[in-house]
Scaffold this motif. Sequence first.
Motif, short mmCIF file in Angstrom:
data_model
loop_
_atom_site.label_atom_id
_atom_site.label_comp_id
_atom_site.label_asym_id
_atom_site.label_seq_id
_atom_site.Cartn_x
_atom_site.Cartn_y
_atom_site.Cartn_z
N ARG A 1 0.84 -1.21 0.00
CA ARG A 1 0.00 0.00 0.00
C ARG A 1 0.87 1.25 0.00
N VAL A 2 1.92 1.25 0.80
CA VAL A 2 2.84 2.40 0.85
C VAL A 2 3.54 2.59 -0.49
N MET A 3 3.93 1.49 -1.12
CA MET A 3 4.61 1.58 -2.42
C MET A 3 3.66 2.13 -3.49
N ARG A 4 2.39 1.70 -3.46
CA ARG A 4 1.41 2.23 -4.43
C ARG A 4 1.20 3.72 -4.21
N TYR A 5 1.12 4.13 -2.93
CA TYR A 5 0.94 5.54 -2.60
C TYR A 5 2.14 6.36 -3.09
N LEU A 6 3.34 5.88 -2.81
CA LEU A 6 4.54 6.61 -3.25
C LEU A 6 4.64 6.67 -4.77
N ALA A 7 4.26 5.59 -5.43
CA ALA A 7 4.30 5.58 -6.89
C ALA A 7 3.29 6.57 -7.46
N GLU A 8 2.11 6.65 -6.86
CA GLU A 8 1.09 7.60 -7.32
C GLU A 8 1.56 9.04 -7.13
N VAL A 9 2.12 9.34 -5.96
CA VAL A 9 2.61 10.70 -5.70
C VAL A 9 3.75 11.03 -6.65
N GLU A 10 4.65 10.08 -6.87
CA GLU A 10 5.77 10.30 -7.78
C GLU A 10 5.29 10.56 -9.20
N GLU A 11 4.29 9.81 -9.63
CA GLU A 11 3.74 9.99 -10.98
C GLU A 11 3.09 11.36 -11.13
N LEU A 12 2.32 11.78 -10.13
CA LEU A 12 1.68 13.09 -10.17
C LEU A 12 2.72 14.21 -10.16
N ALA A 13 3.77 14.05 -9.35
CA ALA A 13 4.83 15.05 -9.30
C ALA A 13 5.56 15.13 -10.64
N GLU A 14 5.76 13.99 -11.27
CA GLU A 14 6.41 13.96 -12.59
C GLU A 14 5.56 14.68 -13.63
N GLU A 15 4.24 14.51 -13.57
CA GLU A 15 3.34 15.22 -14.49
C GLU A 15 3.44 16.72 -14.29
N VAL A 16 3.51 17.16 -13.04
CA VAL A 16 3.63 18.59 -12.74
C VAL A 16 4.95 19.14 -13.31
N LEU A 17 6.03 18.43 -13.07
CA LEU A 17 7.33 18.89 -13.57
C LEU A 17 7.39 18.90 -15.10
N THR A 18 6.78 17.90 -15.72
CA THR A 18 6.74 17.85 -17.18
C THR A 18 5.95 19.03 -17.75
#
Length: 133
Positions: free
Chosen positions: A8-25
Amino acid sequence: MLSQEADRVMRYLAEVEELAEEVLTSKQQIVDLDTKRNQNREALRALQKDFSLSEDVMVCFGNMFIKMPHPQTKEMLEKDQAHLDVEIEKLRKQLKLKVNRLFEAQGKPELKGFNLNPLNQDELKAVKVILRG
């Protein structure tokens, strides 16, 4: 039990990382388009300084130069400028949504004043009239 929690923690971190990557892109795309818009603005200004409308001008496309008529070049740059303005504004609106989704995923409150829009010309004139009294 531990593996479910870790998953669950890994899924949460992956989701946050993906959203942050979209913002940076999105931010990088805005910077790139703004750089191109500034280059177009410089080119349009150079064309305005050049008073010989009958002469052809050299235009750089990628890594090659092409000789084009002055009016056609100016029209092409103005259309490109308008297209860039629309794209940048669209990306900025999407960026606001992406940042809000990222903050929501992180459990942070939504940014205050982040959805403000600038005054248009009519509203600005009305404010100036009110301030003058």
